[in-house]
Design an enzyme around this catalytic site. Structure first.
Site, PDB file in Angstrom:
ATOM      1  N   ASP A 404       0.821  -1.202   0.000  1.00 49.11           N
ATOM      2  CA  ASP A 404       0.000   0.000   0.000  1.00 49.11           C
ATOM      3  C   ASP A 404       0.862   1.262   0.000  1.00 49.11           C
ATOM      4  OD1 ASP A 404      -2.663   1.302   0.428  1.00 49.11           O
ATOM      5  OD2 ASP A 404      -1.710   1.937   2.298  1.00 49.11           O
ATOM      6  N   GLU A 457       1.179  -0.527  -5.130  1.00 52.86           N
ATOM      7  CA  GLU A 457       0.232   0.548  -5.396  1.00 52.86           C
ATOM      8  C   GLU A 457       1.061   1.828  -5.492  1.00 52.86           C
ATOM      9  OE1 GLU A 457      -3.419   3.154  -3.549  1.00 52.86           O
ATOM     10  OE2 GLU A 457      -1.915   2.247  -2.264  1.00 52.86           O
TER      11      GLU A 457
END
EC number: 2.4.1.18
Length: 721
Positions: A404, A457
Site C-alpha cells: 500500500d 500501489e
C-alpha cells in the site's frame, strides 16, 4: 554480599534496572544462595526442577523478599511456598538464563536477522527444563521494561525484564504460563516517565477490539495440503499466467448480522466457492492484520504479525488460505509498511523516543492520514518490516503482498507544501532509505519463496517499480513483480463517465495508455478506492440512463479484460452494486434477483473464463508483442479495436463500440483470413443486452471482415482458420 537497601527498595518497587543481578541463584562467599520475591508467602523451600530439595529460604523483608543458602550449581529453581495453611509452587523466572544468543545479537545489530518472528515477541517454548513463554521486545532507550498480563495481575513489579544492552532488546522467560494469556509491556522511558502500556509489535495474536492487549499464542499449526498449488506458481512466470484478482474486505463481503463478522472458516465455506465459480484466479484481502478502528479498513494496523481477532483465531486464516489453494485460488493480502497509527498502545514513541518513526514531523508525520511514517533509515525498523513480509509468506502461505501507498514512501515531499519536507542528502525529493527498504523486502521474499509475488500501489511515474533490483541494477529499480496501472483506471473511468456524443473528442483517454502499457508489469485496478468517499459505485460512474449505464459497464469490463495487464475488481462491482461500499454493511446481494445485475455477474464470470482459457489474452500481458492495434483512429465513431496474441495461440480481436449507434457493416481489419468466432459479446441477452451480434462468427477476406457492432458493447473474436 548483601545489596544496599536502595537496591532492595528498587527491586521490590519494580524499578530496578537489572533484577537478574539480584534474583535467582548466585555465588556468595559462603557458597550458593537464592534470592526471590514471593509476595504473600510466609515460608519458602527451593527445589530443582527435577524434584531435588536445594534449601530453605528465610523472609528477610516483610514485602516478600526471601533469601537462603542452596545446594548445587546455578540452575532453575521452583519454590514451594506456604502461608495461612495454603501451599503453592512458583518457578522463578530469574533463575533461568537468557534465550537469545550471541548470534541473535550479531544478526539483530547488523539488521540481517531473517527469523526475527521466531525470536522477538512472545513464544511458547521449553527452556532449561521448564515450559513457559519467552518474551522479547526492542526498546533501546527504555530505562526499564516489564511484562504485565493476566498471569501477574498486571503488576509491573512481578516480571521486570533482562536488558541485552548491545542491541537494546529486553527479554525474560516466564515459566508455567501457556497460550491465550493477555499481556502488554510496561515501559519506563529514558526520562523516567511511565509510558502507556504497549502491545507487542511481534505479537502473533491480539484481543478483539476495543481491547488492545496482545495474546500469547503458538505459531499456527497446519497440516497443509496446498503443495500442488505452490509448486505450480513456483514453476511459472506470473507475468505470463492469467491473473484476475477479486479484491475483498473480509468484514463486509457478507455479514452474519449487522454488527458481527464471519469467521475465516465461515468465509471459506462461502467465499471460496463463489470466487471459483466466478473464475477469479486470486483473492486479494484488504489488510488482515490487527487494527483498532474499523473505518480504517485495516490500513492503520497496530499488530502487523497478528491476524485480526474480528475473524476468529489465527489458525482460521491459515485454513482459509489452504482451502483456497486446494481450490486453485491464490491469496494476496494488502500490506502497509508505509505508516502506522498514533494509538497510544501501538508503536508511537514506543520506548519514550521516536523509535519506529522520525522525530521530525517533516519526515515522520503523514498529513493525509494523520499517521506516522516508519524510519526506513533504521536497520531495526527495516528488519521488523522485512521479517513481516517473510512471516506471512512462511507461516500463512500467502501468495503475495499488495504493498500500500508506495508513492508516499518514495517521495519526501509527498502531499507536502514547500517548507513541510526535508530534502535528501543530495538535495532531492527522493526517499532513498525507503527505496532501499523496498528493494530489501523484494529481494528477501523473492529469494526465499519461489512463486511469491509483490504488487506496488504506486501512482507516479517512478521508473523501474517492477524492474529487478539485483546488485548493479539502476538505483531506482524497486524489484516488485507488478505495479498498479493507475493511469489506465483514471483515464478510462473519465472516458466512460462522458456522454457518448462527447467521447469522440476524448479518444486519447483510451489510446494514450498504450504508449506506456508495457513500461511496467501492470495490474489494471478497479479497487475499493474508486467506490468510496462520494465517488459512487462503478455503475453510477457510467453515463446515460439505467440501460445505458449497464451497457456501458459491460462494455467497459470487456475493454479491460481485453486490455494488456492483469485484472483487479473490487467486490460487489462484479454484479454492479449501486451503492457506494461501506465497511459497516454487507454487499447488496439481493440485487442479483434483478436480471440486469445478474447479467453483469454472468458477464464478469465469462470474461474470467475466456481470459484464463485463451493464452492470447494473458500470456503476453506485459510485453508489447502481445498487442497490435487494428482500429486506433476512428474517433468519430468512438470505436477501438486491437489484437491480442501469444506464441502458439489463436489470436483474439477485441472491438469496443462506445456509442449507442449500431453498426451493421463495419469494416474491421484482421491480420488472418478465415473464420473468426464471436467468443464474447457484452450485448448478448444472457448479460442483459439487446441481443445484437454476428450469429456466432465472421469471415475475414483480403485482410478484413465486415462485422455487426452492437450499441455500447465489446466483442471478442477468436481466429479459427
Amino acid at each position: 554480599m548483601k545489596p544496599p537497601a536502595s537496591a532492595i527498595d528498587a527491586l521490590l518497587d519494580g524499578t530496578h534496572a537489572d533484577p537478574f543481578s539480584l534474583l535467582g541463584i548466585h555465588e556468595g562467599p559462603d557458597g550458593a544462595f537464592a534470592r526471590a520475591v514471593l509476595p504473600g508467602a510466609e515460608e519458602a523451600v527451593a527445589w530443582s526442577l527435577s524434584g531435588k530439595k536445594l534449601g530453605k529460604l528465610s523472609r528477610v523483608d516483610g514485602r516478600g523478599l526471601f533469601e537462603g543458602k542452596v545446594k548445587g550449581p546455578r540452575q532453575p529453581v521452583r519454590y514451594a511456598c506456604k502461608a495461612d495453611g495454603h501451599e503453592w509452587l512458583v518457578t522463578d523466572p530469574y533463575s533461568f538464563g537468557p534465550v537469545l544468543g550471541p548470534l541473535d545479537d550479531f544478526l539483530i545489530a547488523e539488521g540481517t536477522h531473517l527469523r526475527l518472528f521466531d525470536k522477538m515477541g512472545a513464544h511458547l517454548i521449553e527452556h532449561e527444563g521448564a515450559r513457559g513463554v519467552h518474551f522479547a521486545v526492542w526498546a533501546p532507550n527504555a530505562r526499564l521494561v516489564s511484562v504485565v498480563g493476566d498471569f501477574n495481575d498486571w503488576d509491573h513489579r512481578r516480571h521486570p525484564m533482562r536488558r541485552r544492552a548491545d542491541i537494546g532488546v529486553w527479554e525474560i522467560f516466564i515459566p508455567d504460563i501457556g497460550e491465550h494469556r493477555a499481556y502488554k509491556y510496561r515501559i519506563v522511558g529514558h526520562d523516567g516517565g511511565v509510558l502507556p502500556l504497549k502491545a507487542d509489535p511481534y505479537a502473533l495474536a491480539a484481543e478483539f477490539r476495543p481491547s488492545t492487549a496482545s495474546l500469547t499464542a503458538h505459531p499456527v499449526k497446519m497440516d497443509w495440503a496446498d503443495a500442488a498449488h505452490r509448486a505450480h506458481w513456483a514453476s511459472v512466470d506470473a507475468r505470463r499466467e492469467p491473473m484476475s484478482i477479486y479484491e475483498v474486505h473480509p468484514g463486509s463481503w457478507q455479514k452474519p448480522h449487522e454488527e458481527g463478522f464471519h469467521t475465516w472458516d465461515e468465509l471459506a465455506d462461502r467465499l471460496i466457492p463463489y470466487v471459483a465459480e466466478m473464475g477469479f484466479t486470486h483473492i486479494e484481502f484488504l489488510p488482515v492484520s490487527e487494527h483498532p478502528y474499523d473505518p480504517s479498513w485495516g490500513y492503520q494496523t497496530t499488530g502487523l504479525y497478528a491476524p485480526s481477532a474480528r475473524f476468529g483465531p489465527p489458525e482460521g486464516f491459515a485454513r482459509f488460505v489452504d482451502g483456497a489453494h486446494r481450490a486453485g485460488i491464490s491469496v494476496l493480502i494488502d500490506w502497509v509498511p508505509a505508516h502506522f497509527p498514533t494509538d497510544e498502545h501501538g508503536l508511537v514513541r514506543f520506548d519514550g523516543t521516536a523509535l519506529y518513526e522520525h522525530e521530525d514531523p517533516r519526515l515522520g508525520f503523514h498529513p493525509d492520514w494523520n499517521t506516522l511514517i516508519y524510519n526506513f533509515g533504521r536497520r531495526e525498523v527495516v528488519s521488523f518490516l522485512v521479517n513481516n513480509a517473510l512471516f506471512w509468506a512462511e507461516r500463512y502461505h500467502v501468495d503475495g503482498l499488495r504493498v500500500d501507498a508506495v508513492a508516499s514512501m518514495l517521495y519526501r515531499d509527498y502531499s507536502r507544501k514547500a517548507g513541510e519536507w526535508i530534502p535528501n542528502a543530495e538535495g532531492g525529493r527522493e526517499n532513498w532509505e525507503a527505496v532501499e527498504f523496498l528493494k530489501a523486502m523484494n529481494r528477501a521474499v523473492y529469494g526465499s519463496h519461489a512463486g511469491f509475488l509483490t504488487i506496488a500501489e504506486e501512482s507516479t511515474a517512478w521508473p523501474g517499480v517492477s524492474k529487478p533490483a539485483f546488485d548493479g541494477a539502476p538505483r531506482e529499480n524497486l524489484g516488485f513483480g507488478f505495479k498498479w496501472n493507475m493511469g489506465f483506471m483514471h483515464d478510462t473511468l473519465k472516458y466512460m463517465a462522458r456522454e457518448p456524443i462527447h467521447r469522440r473528442y476524448h479518444h486519447d483517454e483510451i489510446t494514450f495508455g498504450l504508449m506506456y502499457a508495457f513500461s511496467e508489469n501492470f495490474v489494471l485496478p478497479l479497487s475499493h478506492d474508486e467506490v468510496v468517499h462520494g465517488k459512487g459505485s462503478l455503475l453510477n460512474k457510467m453515463s446515460g440512463d439505467d440501460w445505458q449505464k449497464f451497457a456501458n459497464l459491460r462494455a467497459y469490463y470487456g475493454l479491460m479484460w481485453g486490455y494488456p495487464g492483469k485484472k483487479l475488481l473490487f467486490m460487489g462491482q462484479e454484479f454492479a452494486q449501486r451503492r457506494e461500499w461501506s465497511e459497516a454493511r454487507a454487499l447488496d446481494w439481493d440485487l442479483l434477483q434483478a436480471p440486469a445485475h445478474e447479467g453483469i455477474r454472468r458477464w464478469v464470470r465469462d470474461l474470467n473464463r475466456v481470459y484464463a482459457s485463451r493464452p492470447a489474452l494473458h500470456a503476453r500481458d506485459c510485453e508489447p508483442e502481445g498487442f497490435e492495434w487494428l482500429v486506433v483512429d476512428d474517433a468519430e465513431a468512438s470505436i477501438f479495436a486491437w489484437l491480442r496474441k501469444a506464441p502458439g495461440a489463436r489470436p483474439v480481436a477485441v472491438i469496443c463500440n462506445m456509442t449507442p449507434q449500431v453498426h451493421d457493416h463495419y469494416r474491421l481489419p484482421l491480420p488472418l483470413d478465415g473464420e473468426w468466432r464471436e467468443v464474447l459479446n457484452s450485448d448478448a441477452e444472457d448479460y442483459g443486452g439487446s441481443g445484437i451480434g454476428n450469429l456466432g462468427k465472421v469471415t475475414a477476406e483480403q485482410g478484413a471482415a465486415f462485422v455487426v457492432l452492437p450499441p455500447l458493447a465489446t466483442l471478442m473474436l477468436e481466429f479459427e482458420g
